[in-house]
Design a protein around this motif. Structure first.
Motif, PDB file in Angstrom:
ATOM      1  N   VAL A 456      41.557  50.661  47.942  1.00 27.15           N
ATOM      2  CA  VAL A 456      42.000  51.622  46.924  1.00 27.15           C
ATOM      3  C   VAL A 456      43.490  51.520  46.637  1.00 27.15           C
ATOM      4  N   GLU A 457      44.252  50.862  47.516  1.00 21.35           N
ATOM      5  CA  GLU A 457      45.692  50.753  47.322  1.00 21.35           C
ATOM      6  C   GLU A 457      46.113  49.432  46.710  1.00 21.35           C
ATOM      7  N   LEU A 458      45.189  48.558  46.436  1.00 19.58           N
ATOM      8  CA  LEU A 458      45.541  47.266  45.848  1.00 19.58           C
ATOM      9  C   LEU A 458      46.098  47.462  44.438  1.00 19.58           C
ATOM     10  N   GLU A 459      47.203  46.794  44.159  1.00 20.54           N
ATOM     11  CA  GLU A 459      47.796  46.840  42.828  1.00 20.54           C
ATOM     12  C   GLU A 459      47.002  45.934  41.896  1.00 20.54           C
ATOM     13  N   VAL A 460      47.249  46.096  40.585  1.00 23.91           N
ATOM     14  CA  VAL A 460      46.520  45.287  39.619  1.00 23.91           C
ATOM     15  C   VAL A 460      46.851  43.811  39.795  1.00 23.91           C
ATOM     16  N   ALA A 461      48.100  43.494  40.227  1.00 27.33           N
ATOM     17  CA  ALA A 461      48.458  42.100  40.483  1.00 27.33           C
ATOM     18  C   ALA A 461      47.713  41.565  41.708  1.00 27.33           C
ATOM     19  N   ASP A 462      47.494  42.419  42.711  1.00 27.61           N
ATOM     20  CA  ASP A 462      46.720  42.001  43.891  1.00 27.61           C
ATOM     21  C   ASP A 462      45.281  41.685  43.486  1.00 27.61           C
ATOM     22  N   LEU A 463      44.718  42.533  42.640  1.00 27.95           N
ATOM     23  CA  LEU A 463      43.343  42.307  42.192  1.00 27.95           C
ATOM     24  C   LEU A 463      43.239  41.003  41.397  1.00 27.95           C
ATOM     25  N   GLN A 464      44.228  40.743  40.583  1.00 31.94           N
ATOM     26  CA  GLN A 464      44.216  39.491  39.823  1.00 31.94           C
ATOM     27  C   GLN A 464      44.337  38.281  40.755  1.00 31.94           C
ATOM     28  N   ARG A 465      45.157  38.428  41.787  1.00 28.87           N
ATOM     29  CA  ARG A 465      45.390  37.317  42.714  1.00 28.87           C
ATOM     30  C   ARG A 465      44.097  36.887  43.406  1.00 28.87           C
ATOM     31  N   ALA A 466      43.247  37.834  43.728  1.00 26.20           N
ATOM     32  CA  ALA A 466      42.003  37.522  44.445  1.00 26.20           C
ATOM     33  C   ALA A 466      40.792  37.524  43.521  1.00 26.20           C
ATOM     34  N   SER A 467      41.019  37.524  42.198  1.00 26.04           N
ATOM     35  CA  SER A 467      39.899  37.662  41.266  1.00 26.04           C
ATOM     36  C   SER A 467      38.970  36.441  41.273  1.00 26.04           C
ATOM     37  N   ARG A 468      39.431  35.301  41.807  1.00 29.07           N
ATOM     38  CA  ARG A 468      38.558  34.124  41.880  1.00 29.07           C
ATOM     39  C   ARG A 468      37.360  34.383  42.782  1.00 29.07           C
ATOM     40  N   LEU A 469      37.463  35.395  43.649  1.00 24.23           N
ATOM     41  CA  LEU A 469      36.374  35.716  44.574  1.00 24.23           C
ATOM     42  C   LEU A 469      35.371  36.696  43.959  1.00 24.23           C
ATOM     43  N   LEU A 470      35.552  37.029  42.686  1.00 23.57           N
ATOM     44  CA  LEU A 470      34.690  38.000  42.012  1.00 23.57           C
ATOM     45  C   LEU A 470      33.913  37.319  40.897  1.00 23.57           C
ATOM     46  N   ASP A 471      32.698  37.790  40.680  1.00 23.87           N
ATOM     47  CA  ASP A 471      31.889  37.328  39.546  1.00 23.87           C
ATOM     48  C   ASP A 471      32.281  38.150  38.321  1.00 23.87           C
ATOM     49  N   THR A 474      34.096  36.519  31.150  1.00 22.05           N
ATOM     50  CA  THR A 474      35.346  36.053  30.522  1.00 22.05           C
ATOM     51  C   THR A 474      36.164  37.229  30.012  1.00 22.05           C
ATOM     52  N   ASP A 475      35.486  38.221  29.436  1.00 14.44           N
ATOM     53  CA  ASP A 475      36.198  39.388  28.914  1.00 14.44           C
ATOM     54  C   ASP A 475      36.833  40.207  30.041  1.00 14.44           C
ATOM     55  N   GLN A 476      36.125  40.387  31.140  1.00  9.38           N
ATOM     56  CA  GLN A 476      36.688  41.138  32.268  1.00  9.38           C
ATOM     57  C   GLN A 476      37.902  40.422  32.856  1.00  9.38           C
ATOM     58  N   ARG A 477      37.805  39.135  32.980  1.00 10.12           N
ATOM     59  CA  ARG A 477      38.934  38.377  33.534  1.00 10.12           C
ATOM     60  C   ARG A 477      40.144  38.456  32.596  1.00 10.12           C
ATOM     61  N   ALA A 505      46.282  47.721  24.607  1.00 14.93           N
ATOM     62  CA  ALA A 505      45.551  48.874  24.061  1.00 14.93           C
ATOM     63  C   ALA A 505      44.057  48.589  24.010  1.00 14.93           C
ATOM     64  N   GLN A 506      43.691  47.374  23.627  1.00 18.43           N
ATOM     65  CA  GLN A 506      42.281  47.012  23.590  1.00 18.43           C
ATOM     66  C   GLN A 506      41.674  47.032  24.989  1.00 18.43           C
ATOM     67  N   ALA A 507      42.440  46.528  25.976  1.00 19.55           N
ATOM     68  CA  ALA A 507      41.940  46.496  27.353  1.00 19.55           C
ATOM     69  C   ALA A 507      41.793  47.895  27.935  1.00 19.55           C
ATOM     70  N   LEU A 508      42.655  48.803  27.534  1.00 19.73           N
ATOM     71  CA  LEU A 508      42.644  50.147  28.113  1.00 19.73           C
ATOM     72  C   LEU A 508      41.652  51.085  27.437  1.00 19.73           C
ATOM     73  N   THR A 509      41.177  50.728  26.273  1.00 21.24           N
ATOM     74  CA  THR A 509      40.281  51.645  25.549  1.00 21.24           C
ATOM     75  C   THR A 509      38.826  51.182  25.597  1.00 21.24           C
ATOM     76  N   ASN A 510      38.515  50.227  26.474  1.00 19.88           N
ATOM     77  CA  ASN A 510      37.140  49.790  26.693  1.00 19.88           C
ATOM     78  C   ASN A 510      36.827  49.831  28.179  1.00 19.88           C
ATOM     79  N   ASP A 511      35.587  50.123  28.510  1.00 20.70           N
ATOM     80  CA  ASP A 511      35.173  50.143  29.910  1.00 20.70           C
ATOM     81  C   ASP A 511      35.037  48.716  30.435  1.00 20.70           C
ATOM     82  N   TRP A 512      35.168  48.587  31.761  1.00 24.04           N
ATOM     83  CA  TRP A 512      35.087  47.260  32.374  1.00 24.04           C
ATOM     84  C   TRP A 512      33.711  46.623  32.209  1.00 24.04           C
ATOM     85  N   LEU A 513      32.674  47.419  32.052  1.00 22.01           N
ATOM     86  CA  LEU A 513      31.320  46.867  31.986  1.00 22.01           C
ATOM     87  C   LEU A 513      30.845  46.643  30.554  1.00 22.01           C
ATOM     88  N   THR A 514      31.724  46.885  29.548  1.00 27.64           N
ATOM     89  CA  THR A 514      31.342  46.612  28.164  1.00 27.64           C
ATOM     90  C   THR A 514      31.750  45.203  27.798  1.00 27.64           C
TER      91      THR A 514
END
Length: 518
Positions: A456-471, A474-477, A505-514
């Motif tokens: 829960v404390e990971l920053e957005v840059a931390d999440l990006q750094r390890a994003s290769r381990l996530l399915d 293309t839009d989510q990435r 603005a586009q990234a912030l006004t859409n849900d991650w699963l859309t």
């Protein structure tokens, strides 16, 4: 770029803003407590007619104001306010535009020498609700004759006596009326001749007076006479002197009245960012989609931050500039600013204690009087932004970053938190959550051998750094990269370009699963 004609802030809007309402509330509170007050305005507010506007707004709060006609006529093109009048097109306020509703100067008690503890944002709804509809009393206007010509100038005391309808000492008449007001109804049932049970408010405008000594003497003698007559604060007539600092310098007071009965109020620390944003919100844009509306919100925040206490330039800039890079903003700002502005030594503006004080410090007093500086939202700011037009200065860039940070960082963090909730379900096969957290560590954490942070404390840059381990789609990435880059830019005071702002603005006004098509 030539600025399109823009409407200046209307009188009705100005008197409804929370900053002036809060300032008037404090002044009213002191007057009702029995204190006489001196209310100082910058010269430009008198020249533009806005000092008269706020005096009228104060009048409607009292049942029996007694404005004393002036001794001199002030022309409407008063040199003190010439620049403001010429640029803004201000006219003397018309009745139909009324609202419906250290050595810091004189040795008098300031209204508040502490930090402002009011909850500005929480008080907004309350400050905008319920405005009196009572018409304000008439009084001589700037440029108007003070009365029929006389063979010799009348003193302030004589003009006050004339307003009270007596030939003798006006203070004796005020004492008589006060005693009559406090007496019970007579045996024959006749009504008290005074229409109100509240004490009168005597108002003197320093910019139409020619004797500082007379104004100071009125403050001293009224206090002394009412005190000697045993009139308590609840029933004591109040005196309000509205003036520029040059109209009533502190040397005119002599030993002055006691500080617990006279209060100084300065038009300083009145305007805040909230006033700018509310004023802009009252002029809404055309209906837009969610992403475009967020871009407009950021643009308005930039306009408010860049223009600071100059509300009229903020309105003009908002109509001229709809977003863009720093060069376009600088060009638009140059088109809405007045042609000249007094330079202020920048080092003097860095003193935080002055920004939070109840009055401009002695070293800034002249600049404040000329309308060059003001305390705005905890900062001493030049009123006009000519210093921001220098391409070699970084200040405009910094202000833009501050505005973008204020709007976007909380939303980016909300987007980060929403993504964190999805991480356990997005992990690739055979990738554990602990391993993901380890791979999200920054180089600093690795070098310092610091443990991995909780998910829960990971920053957005931390999440990006390890994003290769996530399915990720293309839009989510793309969204994750967009938010990480924006967060990195803003944290290093690098403003987002207009294209970057649109992507965020586009990234912030859409849900991650859309799929991003909404």
């Amino acid at each position: 770029m030539t600025a399109a004609p823009a409407r200046p802030a209307s009188e009705r809007d100005l008197v409804r803003l929370p900053g002036p309402r809060r300032h008037l509330d404090r002044l009213e509170r002191d007057l009702r407590s029995g204190r006489s007050c001196v209310w100082y305005f910058p010269d430009t507010m008198v020249g533009s007619g806005r000092a008269e506007l706020f005096l009228r707004e104060l009048y409607v709060r009292f049942v029996e104001p007694i404005p004393v006609p002036g001794a001199v006529t002030v022309p409407t093109d008063d040199r003190a306010g010439e620049a403001a009048v010429a640029h803004r097109g201000f006219a003397t306020p018309e009745p139909e535009d009324r609202s419906l509703g250290g050595d810091d100067g004189p040795a008098l008690w300031p209204d508040d020498d502490s930090f402002d503890a009011d909850d500005t944002y929480g008080a907004l709804l309350g400050s905008l609700a319920g405005v009196s509809a009572a018409p304000p009393p008439s009084f001589p206007r700037l440029g108007a004759s003070p009365g029929p010509p006389t063979s010799a100038p009348m003193s302030l005391s004589e003009r006050l006596a004339r307003e009270l309808g007596v030939d003798g000492d006006p203070l004796s008449e005020l004492v008589r009326r006060t005693d009559h007001r406090r007496r019970p109804r007579s045996d024959d049932g006749t009504q008290d001749e005074t229409p109100s049970g509240t004490p009168p408010l005597i108002v003197v405008r320093g910019w139409v007076e020619n004797s500082p000594e007379e104004m100071a003497r009125l403050l001293r003698t009224t206090h002394a006479v009412f005190r000697d007559e045993g009139i308590d604060a609840e029933h004591r007539p109040r005196v309000l002197v509205a003036a520029r600092s040059g109209d009533l310098p502190h040397t005119a007071f002599g030993i002055g009245p006691r500080h617990d009965h006279v209060t100084l109020h300065w038009w300083w620390r009145v305007w805040t960012r909230l006033d700018s944003e509310v004023l802009l919100a009252w002029r809404p844009r055309a209906q837009a989609g969610a992403a475009e509306a967020l871009v407009h919100r950021v643009t308005d925040a930039v306009v408010a931050e860049v223009c600071g206490p100059d509300l009229d330039s903020a309105l003009a800039l908002r109509e001229t500039w709809s977003g863009g890079d720093l060069d376009s903003l600088r060009s638009a700002l140059a088109g809405v600013l007045p042609s000249a502005s007094s330079a202020v030594e920048r080092a003097r503006l860095r003193r935080m204690s002055t920004a939070h004080a109840s009055a401009p410090s002695a070293e800034l007093r002249d600049a404040w009087s000329s309308g060059a500086v003001d305390s705005w939202d905890g900062h001493v700011r030049p009123v006009f932004g000519h210093h921001l037009l220098d391409p070699g200065s970084t200040e405009l860039r910094t202000l833009v970053c501050h505005a973008q940070n204020r709007v976007l960082l909380p939303l980016i963090d909300e987007g980060r938190a929403a993504f964190v909730d999805l991480v356990p379900g997005l992990l690739r096969k055979e990738v554990s959550l602990d391993y993901f957290r380890e791979q999200a560590r920054s180089q600093y954490q690795i070098t310092r051998r610091l443990p991995a942070a909780p998910l829960v404390e990971l920053e957005v840059a931390d999440l990006q750094r390890a994003s290769r381990l996530l399915d990720l789609t293309t839009d989510q990435r793309h969204r994750l990269n967009t938010l990480s880059d924006a967060r990195n830019h803003l944290s290093h005071l690098r403003p987002l370009t207009h294209r970057q702002l649109e992507d965020v603005a586009q990234a912030l006004t859409n849900d991650w699963l859309t799929d991003g098509s909404e």
